[in-house]
Design an enzyme around this catalytic site. Structure first.
Site, short mmCIF file in Angstrom:
data_model
loop_
_atom_site.label_atom_id
_atom_site.label_comp_id
_atom_site.label_asym_id
_atom_site.label_seq_id
_atom_site.Cartn_x
_atom_site.Cartn_y
_atom_site.Cartn_z
N ASP A 182 0.86 -1.18 0.00
CA ASP A 182 0.00 0.00 0.00
C ASP A 182 0.90 1.24 0.00
OD1 ASP A 182 -2.35 1.62 0.41
OD2 ASP A 182 -1.72 1.79 2.50
N ASP A 203 -0.09 5.14 1.05
CA ASP A 203 -0.27 6.05 2.19
C ASP A 203 -0.38 5.27 3.50
OD1 ASP A 203 -0.35 8.13 0.31
OD2 ASP A 203 -2.51 7.86 0.04
N GLN A 236 -6.46 5.64 -5.17
CA GLN A 236 -6.25 7.08 -5.30
C GLN A 236 -7.57 7.76 -5.69
OE1 GLN A 236 -3.48 9.00 -4.56
NE2 GLN A 236 -2.85 7.09 -3.58
N HIS A 280 -10.69 5.37 -9.15
CA HIS A 280 -12.16 5.43 -9.01
C HIS A 280 -12.60 5.72 -7.58
CE1 HIS A 280 -11.32 2.45 -12.37
NE2 HIS A 280 -11.88 3.46 -12.98
#
Length: 422
Positions: free
Chosen positions: A254, A256, A298, A337
């Protein structure tokens, strides 16, 4: 298909104990680099070889002989004077213009490699360009020549070693090229030329240059340390195992809260700050032979808070910061999305339910298809249950890091996790 190997003009140099040898003949575990190259080519059915040689070419000829040798057909082209790295193409055109009617592979004789040549050739034919460069991450992108390409591989920019850079995708030439016979049309006289700077770089204007990104094993032997590393990798089998004809293993990461500090919805590169120990963790992944792959939601793109270009710049900054620590990411995939509507400035066509937004496994499945990844023997690491869900849905073993809200889960941070599992 013909294979052209540039064996060069100069000796190996003072950096090596055998300065009397050209680098292609430097021994690794008792065999010269060039012999390893020939073995890889022969094993994949490529036996029509052309070797260009300079003033020390007789040494190479004495070792490999002409005609049938080591299971391949070798033809030698003598470079009567040094014309730079593109000089080989001038001599190739001069002596074999009528024979070069199809795409051919060109590589330098001082690299240890094992790549799936058929995959690169298929990419080259699909794109239809004049030249395709095999690219890979560099362990020192801050002073390497870096290539900028779009999602289809079309090269749009090229930074030379001396060029200033801020945040760049870590994408460097590996010294292996798939070329159309059309490349020879631009070489009409014996002038000194650099293959990358003078010849290939000029193809950007006509949109005829592509980059083929590959995580396979390619190492240029330009220092004694590189020689020692290649010897270890050959002995361990890592060189062969990185060939994409074989199943790969990956650590999916991942973004963040895992690689960079969690700061809510990040919308600009200026907000990117690596988590403590992230570079060391990724470097450990690199050394393990696993692929290091970013998979990230995102939604800021669909929400209209950041553009694709801005998100790419954020990713570029992560790669730049990791590169400063000698680490690299093999590839990155993100979902733009976001299904919830009602945000000011949102992008309607991206406000959809999709198969790539974690916990859906779409991003991991894309990577697995692209790189022949064995998901059952791969890992997913993240700081949310969406990450863990995506990993489990893809069939990976998943690990949950402590989140930014102070909740204690499997591991405190990425480095602790990597130390434990690899």
């Amino acid at each position: 298909m013909k294979i052209v190997i540039i064996t060069g003009w100069n000796g190996s140099g003072a950096a090596f104990s055998r300065s009397d040898l050209q680098k292609p003949l430097l021994p690794i575990l008792g065999k010269p680099i060039l012999e390893y190259q020939i073995e890889v080519l022969r094993q994949q059915g490529y036996t029509d070889l052309v070797l260009t040689a300079g003033h020390s070419g007789s040494v190479i000829k004495d070792y490999f002989l002409s005609g049938e040798a080591h299971g391949v057909s070798i033809r030698y082209i003598d470079e009567t004077e040094p014309l730079g790295t593109a000089g080989a193409l001038f001599y190739l055109k001069k002596e074999m213009a009528e024979e070069i009617k199809e795409d051919f592979l060109l590589l330098y004789g001082d690299i240890v490699f094992d790549i799936n040549i058929e995959r690169m050739l298929s990419f080259h034919k699909e794109k239809g360009g004049t030249a395709t460069i095999l690219t890979q991450p560099s362990t020192h992108p801050y002073d390497s020549a870096l290539i900028e390409a779009d999602k289809d591989g079309l090269v749009s920019g090229w930074l030379s070693e001396e060029d200033e850079r801020l945040y760049c995708r870590n994408c460097a030439s590996a010294g292996i090229y798939m070329l159309s016979p059309k490349i020879l049309d631009s070489i009409n006289s014996p002038q000194k030329m650099d293959l990358d700077r003078d010849l290939l770089k000029s193809l950007m204007k006509s949109r005829q240059l592509y980059a083929y990104a590959s995580p396979e094993y390619v190492k240029q032997i330009d220092t004694p340390d590189c020689l020692a590393e290649a010897a270890g990798d050959l002995k361990s089998g890592r060189v062969q195992m990185k060939n994409l004809s074989r199943k790969q293993k990956a650590v999916f990461l991942d973004r963040d809260g895992t690689l960079n500090v969690h700061k809510g919805f990040i919308t600009g590169a200026e907000e990117i700050e690596l988590c403590e120990g992230a570079a060391e963790a990724v470097k450990r992944i690199n050394k393990s032979g696993y692929l290091a792959v970013i998979v990230s939601n995102q939604p800021v793109i669909a929400r209209g808070e950041a553009t694709f270009a801005q998100v790419d710049q954020m990713m570029d900054k992560i790669e730049t910061l990791l590169g400063a620590g000698g680490a690299y990411i093999d590839d990155r995939f993100y979902c733009p999305h976001h299904p919830e509507r009602g945000h000011k400035g949102e992008v309607p066509e991206l406000k959809i339910e999709c198969s790539c937004r974690k916990p859906q496994p779409g991003l991991l499945l894309q990577a697995a298809e692209k790189y022949n990844i064995d998901l059952k023997h791969s890992y997913m690491i993240g700081d949310t249950f969406r990450d863990i869900g995506a990993g489990k849905n893809a069939g990976c073993t998943s690990y949950l890091l402590d989140d930014h809200n102070g909740n204690d889960y499997d591991y405190k941070n990425l480095l602790d996790c990597i130390k434990e599992i690899l």
